[in-house]
Write an enzyme that holds these catalytic residues in place. Sequence first.
Site, PDB file in Angstrom:
ATOM      1  N   HIS A  18       0.648  -1.264  -0.018  1.00  0.00           N
ATOM      2  CA  HIS A  18      -0.023   0.173  -0.018  1.00  0.00           C
ATOM      3  C   HIS A  18       1.112   1.259  -0.156  1.00  0.00           C
ATOM      4  O   HIS A  18       2.513   1.413  -0.119  1.00  0.00           O
ATOM      5  CB  HIS A  18      -1.276  -0.264   1.483  1.00  0.00           C
ATOM      6  CG  HIS A  18      -0.478  -0.496   2.539  1.00  0.00           C
ATOM      7  ND1 HIS A  18       0.538   1.038   2.474  1.00  0.00           N
ATOM      8  CD2 HIS A  18      -0.738  -1.676   3.342  1.00  0.00           C
ATOM      9  CE1 HIS A  18       0.903   0.043   4.208  1.00  0.00           C
ATOM     10  NE2 HIS A  18       0.519  -1.302   4.770  1.00  0.00           N
ATOM     11  N   HIS A  21       4.014   1.574   2.643  1.00  0.00           N
ATOM     12  CA  HIS A  21       4.741   1.156   2.225  1.00  0.00           C
ATOM     13  C   HIS A  21       6.093   1.431   1.135  1.00  0.00           C
ATOM     14  O   HIS A  21       7.018   1.443   1.091  1.00  0.00           O
ATOM     15  CB  HIS A  21       4.596  -0.645   0.993  1.00  0.00           C
ATOM     16  CG  HIS A  21       4.351  -1.187   2.508  1.00  0.00           C
ATOM     17  ND1 HIS A  21       3.281  -2.207   2.053  1.00  0.00           N
ATOM     18  CD2 HIS A  21       4.360  -1.981   3.672  1.00  0.00           C
ATOM     19  CE1 HIS A  21       1.996  -3.240   3.116  1.00  0.00           C
ATOM     20  NE2 HIS A  21       3.448  -2.743   4.128  1.00  0.00           N
ATOM     21  N   CYS A 126      -1.427  -9.696  19.450  1.00  0.00           N
ATOM     22  CA  CYS A 126      -1.872  -9.470  18.475  1.00  0.00           C
ATOM     23  C   CYS A 126      -1.138 -10.099  17.744  1.00  0.00           C
ATOM     24  O   CYS A 126      -0.129  -9.783  16.589  1.00  0.00           O
ATOM     25  CB  CYS A 126      -2.276  -7.995  18.036  1.00  0.00           C
ATOM     26  SG  CYS A 126      -2.547  -7.558  16.809  1.00  0.00           S
ATOM     27  N   CYS A 129       0.030  -7.416  15.104  1.00  0.00           N
ATOM     28  CA  CYS A 129       0.922  -6.560  15.116  1.00  0.00           C
ATOM     29  C   CYS A 129       2.810  -7.671  15.563  1.00  0.00           C
ATOM     30  O   CYS A 129       2.739  -6.925  15.100  1.00  0.00           O
ATOM     31  CB  CYS A 129       1.408  -6.092  16.137  1.00  0.00           C
ATOM     32  SG  CYS A 129      -0.137  -4.744  15.972  1.00  0.00           S
ATOM     33  N   CYS A 143      -6.802  -4.590  20.272  1.00  0.00           N
ATOM     34  CA  CYS A 143      -4.874  -3.151  20.598  1.00  0.00           C
ATOM     35  C   CYS A 143      -4.954  -2.598  19.911  1.00  0.00           C
ATOM     36  O   CYS A 143      -5.946  -1.637  18.534  1.00  0.00           O
ATOM     37  CB  CYS A 143      -4.630  -4.783  19.287  1.00  0.00           C
ATOM     38  SG  CYS A 143      -3.202  -4.024  17.964  1.00  0.00           S
ATOM     39  N   HIS A 146      -4.809  -2.024  15.611  1.00  0.00           N
ATOM     40  CA  HIS A 146      -5.743  -2.614  15.215  1.00  0.00           C
ATOM     41  C   HIS A 146      -7.269  -2.536  15.427  1.00  0.00           C
ATOM     42  O   HIS A 146      -7.913  -2.756  14.804  1.00  0.00           O
ATOM     43  CB  HIS A 146      -5.221  -4.065  14.800  1.00  0.00           C
ATOM     44  CG  HIS A 146      -4.063  -4.558  13.754  1.00  0.00           C
ATOM     45  ND1 HIS A 146      -2.779  -4.109  14.427  1.00  0.00           N
ATOM     46  CD2 HIS A 146      -3.684  -3.802  12.076  1.00  0.00           C
ATOM     47  CE1 HIS A 146      -2.227  -4.518  13.491  1.00  0.00           C
ATOM     48  NE2 HIS A 146      -2.341  -3.805  11.941  1.00  0.00           N
ATOM     49  N   LYS A 292      -6.800   6.654   8.773  1.00  0.00           N
ATOM     50  CA  LYS A 292      -5.864   5.318   8.916  1.00  0.00           C
ATOM     51  C   LYS A 292      -6.478   5.107   7.243  1.00  0.00           C
ATOM     52  O   LYS A 292      -8.024   4.906   7.633  1.00  0.00           O
ATOM     53  CB  LYS A 292      -6.200   4.729  10.037  1.00  0.00           C
ATOM     54  CG  LYS A 292      -4.622   3.850  10.403  1.00  0.00           C
ATOM     55  CD  LYS A 292      -4.167   2.899  11.606  1.00  0.00           C
ATOM     56  CE  LYS A 292      -3.603   2.085  10.466  1.00  0.00           C
ATOM     57  NZ  LYS A 292      -3.369   0.706  11.718  1.00  0.00           N
ATOM     58  N   LYS A 295      -9.030  -1.078   4.830  1.00  0.00           N
ATOM     59  CA  LYS A 295      -9.266  -2.307   3.752  1.00  0.00           C
ATOM     60  C   LYS A 295     -11.208  -1.608   3.412  1.00  0.00           C
ATOM     61  O   LYS A 295     -11.922  -2.103   2.455  1.00  0.00           O
ATOM     62  CB  LYS A 295      -9.382  -3.714   3.335  1.00  0.00           C
ATOM     63  CG  LYS A 295      -7.391  -3.637   2.739  1.00  0.00           C
ATOM     64  CD  LYS A 295      -7.305  -5.578   2.928  1.00  0.00           C
ATOM     65  CE  LYS A 295      -5.795  -5.648   2.454  1.00  0.00           C
ATOM     66  NZ  LYS A 295      -5.846  -6.588   3.445  1.00  0.00           N
TER      67      LYS A 295
HETATM   68  N1  MSP Z   1       7.179  -6.795   9.058  1.00  0.00           N
HETATM   69  C1  MSP Z   1       7.442  -5.887   9.815  1.00  0.00           C
HETATM   70  C2  MSP Z   1       8.187  -4.488  10.441  1.00  0.00           C
HETATM   71  C3  MSP Z   1       9.786  -5.616  10.881  1.00  0.00           C
HETATM   72  S1  MSP Z   1      11.184  -4.936  10.490  1.00  0.00           S
HETATM   73  C4  MSP Z   1      11.958  -5.678  10.966  1.00  0.00           C
HETATM   74  C5  MSP Z   1       5.630  -4.491   9.818  1.00  0.00           C
HETATM   75  N2  MSP Z   1       5.924  -4.656   8.338  1.00  0.00           N
HETATM   76  S2  MSP Z   1       4.215  -3.438   7.947  1.00  0.00           S
HETATM   77  O1  MSP Z   1       4.419  -4.154   6.596  1.00  0.00           O
HETATM   78  O2  MSP Z   1       3.523  -3.842   8.259  1.00  0.00           O
HETATM   79  O3  MSP Z   1       5.241  -2.381   7.805  1.00  0.00           O
HETATM   80  C6  MSP Z   1       6.364  -1.919   6.865  1.00  0.00           C
HETATM   81  C7  MSP Z   1       6.632  -0.736   7.237  1.00  0.00           C
HETATM   82  O4  MSP Z   1       5.462   0.518   6.567  1.00  0.00           O
HETATM   83  C8  MSP Z   1       6.691  -0.296   8.741  1.00  0.00           C
HETATM   84  O5  MSP Z   1       7.985   0.801   8.728  1.00  0.00           O
HETATM   85  C9  MSP Z   1       5.437   0.121   8.963  1.00  0.00           C
HETATM   86  O6  MSP Z   1       5.515   1.461   9.814  1.00  0.00           O
HETATM   87  C10 MSP Z   1       5.028   1.307   7.527  1.00  0.00           C
HETATM   88  N3  MSP Z   1       4.082   1.814   6.901  1.00  0.00           N
HETATM   89  C11 MSP Z   1       2.745   1.112   7.620  1.00  0.00           C
HETATM   90  N4  MSP Z   1       1.497   1.776   7.093  1.00  0.00           N
HETATM   91  C12 MSP Z   1       1.870   3.095   6.422  1.00  0.00           C
HETATM   92  C13 MSP Z   1       1.295   4.094   6.601  1.00  0.00           C
HETATM   93  N5  MSP Z   1       0.163   3.778   5.961  1.00  0.00           N
HETATM   94  N6  MSP Z   1       2.047   5.029   6.204  1.00  0.00           N
HETATM   95  C14 MSP Z   1       3.799   4.642   6.183  1.00  0.00           C
HETATM   96  N7  MSP Z   1       4.632   3.983   6.598  1.00  0.00           N
HETATM   97  C15 MSP Z   1       3.443   2.783   7.248  1.00  0.00           C
HETATM   98  O7  MSP Z   1       5.888  -3.310  10.375  1.00  0.00           O
END
Ligand code: MSP
Length: 496
Positions: A18, A21, A126, A129, A143, A146, A292, A295
């Site tokens: 998304h 990422h 959770c 998380c 949580c 979430h 936030k 989905k």
């Molecule tokens: N798998 C763990 C991270 C492990 S690192 C050793 C995780 N994955 S995640 O897919 O949920 O998130 C990946 C990254 O994207 C994290 O740094 C998270 O903070 C970031 N983001 C997830 N949603 C976000 C937004 N809506 N906006 C910006 N970044 C966000 O956490």
Amino acid sequence: MKKFLITTAIDYPSGKPHMGHAYEKICTDVIARYKRLSGFDVHFSTGTDEHGMKIQRCAEREKKTPKEYVDGMVEYFKALCDALNISQDDFIRTTDDKHRKTAQGIFKGIFDKGEIYKGSYEGLYCVDCETYYTEKDLRDGKCPVHGTAPDNVSEESYFFQMGKYREKLLEHIRKHPDFIQPDSKRNEIVNRLMNPLKDLSVSRTSFSWGVPVPIDENHVQYVWMDALINYLSTVGWPSPKAKEFWPTAVHIIGKDIVWHHTVIWGSILMAAGIPLPKTVYVHGFVNIKGAKMSKSSGTVVDPVGLAEKYGADPLRYFLVSEIPFGDDGDFSVESLVTRNNDELLNNLGNLVNRVLTFIYNKNGGNVTEHKDFDSADKALIKSMESYPKKVAKYIDDFNLQAALDGIMKLSKEGNEYFQQKEPWKNDYSNCLYIGANLLRSLAIMLSPFIPESAEKIWKYLNLPGSVHKQKWESAAKLDVKGKHKINKPEPLFTRL
Ligand code: MSP
């Protein structure tokens, strides 16, 4: 050569990528590209966090083995990197062999030092998380991230004596103000560390999709005890190369996983006798209309589709210029379109177009030789000479928004200069000479932000090699000489 290790978090491939990422990868890519131009040997890693209960459940829902499931999903994350022009040196997966070896090596090393003991875990977990919570952490029994009810789990587990690192962590944070940035995030962690720190459950027996615990095959390593170690495996820890890179490490992560990257990761490294990363830089969240993305509310935007529709550069430009790095910000297609049209097209695109078309049409494609500089010429040259240092300082301080804003101000100065000089009426020698040099300088400084467009400017200018192989400080030089022949320019951006 000076080393520089920079990492994004590794993403859960439990759904498609998304905008959050995309945002993290783009900002990290900007820094990695800038560091390469600044003469560093850069290792930039991104990747996927593929183990754990959450992934196992997703695979079960799709009637696949976990490995089949992640092999399919990971392609979306690689496609995201391609679509956004992310220049990672490694895409690391926690299912990679090299990672498993390092993850087990670190676990075993800590166990051998007597820092891990066997106990039993009872508490709240959770799955989304992949994090344990206490009653106190929850919001209305749910949580805090979430909003879902955590599972009650009870199982035999290995524990890492994290609790005893509380004071050492506080001392490290105090002595290394660069370790957690921005300040607000450092303060948050320091405040949380004022309370006693519990030992951490680092293994699970209730599912098998994980890195096997090296001293007990009935357990798999807790996902964070697995995922965080990717930062070492990406550089091949414990190789000599890894040891050179490691102390320079900068982790770019989102605000929901600061605790994991500072307290959990910090204490694991201390126990393993490995230095802590230099910096954990925490960015904010990309929201949709202040809320936030989710989905259920249909606000999850597909960044690959957007990059295909609007172009990677307009998307990269929008995210970096719109959201102060470290704060939350909003994504909307309307603002992306506005920034593309008002800034990329009307400011930068206009400057590139007017300078190059003038050279091409009025001077046979040759850059003019300059004469004595007047005060307007001198003022713009002075700006060109001073901007690279100013912008570099902003990037070094993680102020990506100010850096990009600065470069665009220089472009605006260029437009004003052109307007003031009226080359269509007056002697245009200095104007075109300075104009061509200004475009070269802008191309170098913009290359970390909008890599495709910067390379196009470089090609229109007919300069040798690639803009991505230049030296940052050379952006302060007037390296395009009189009589240099340029290529036929084309419009750089399109109106959206
Ligand atoms: N798998 C763990 C991270 C492990 S690192 C050793 C995780 N994955 S995640 O897919 O949920 O998130 C990946 C990254 O994207 C994290 O740094 C998270 O903070 C970031 N983001 C997830 N949603 C976000 C937004 N809506 N906006 C910006 N970044 C966000 O956490």
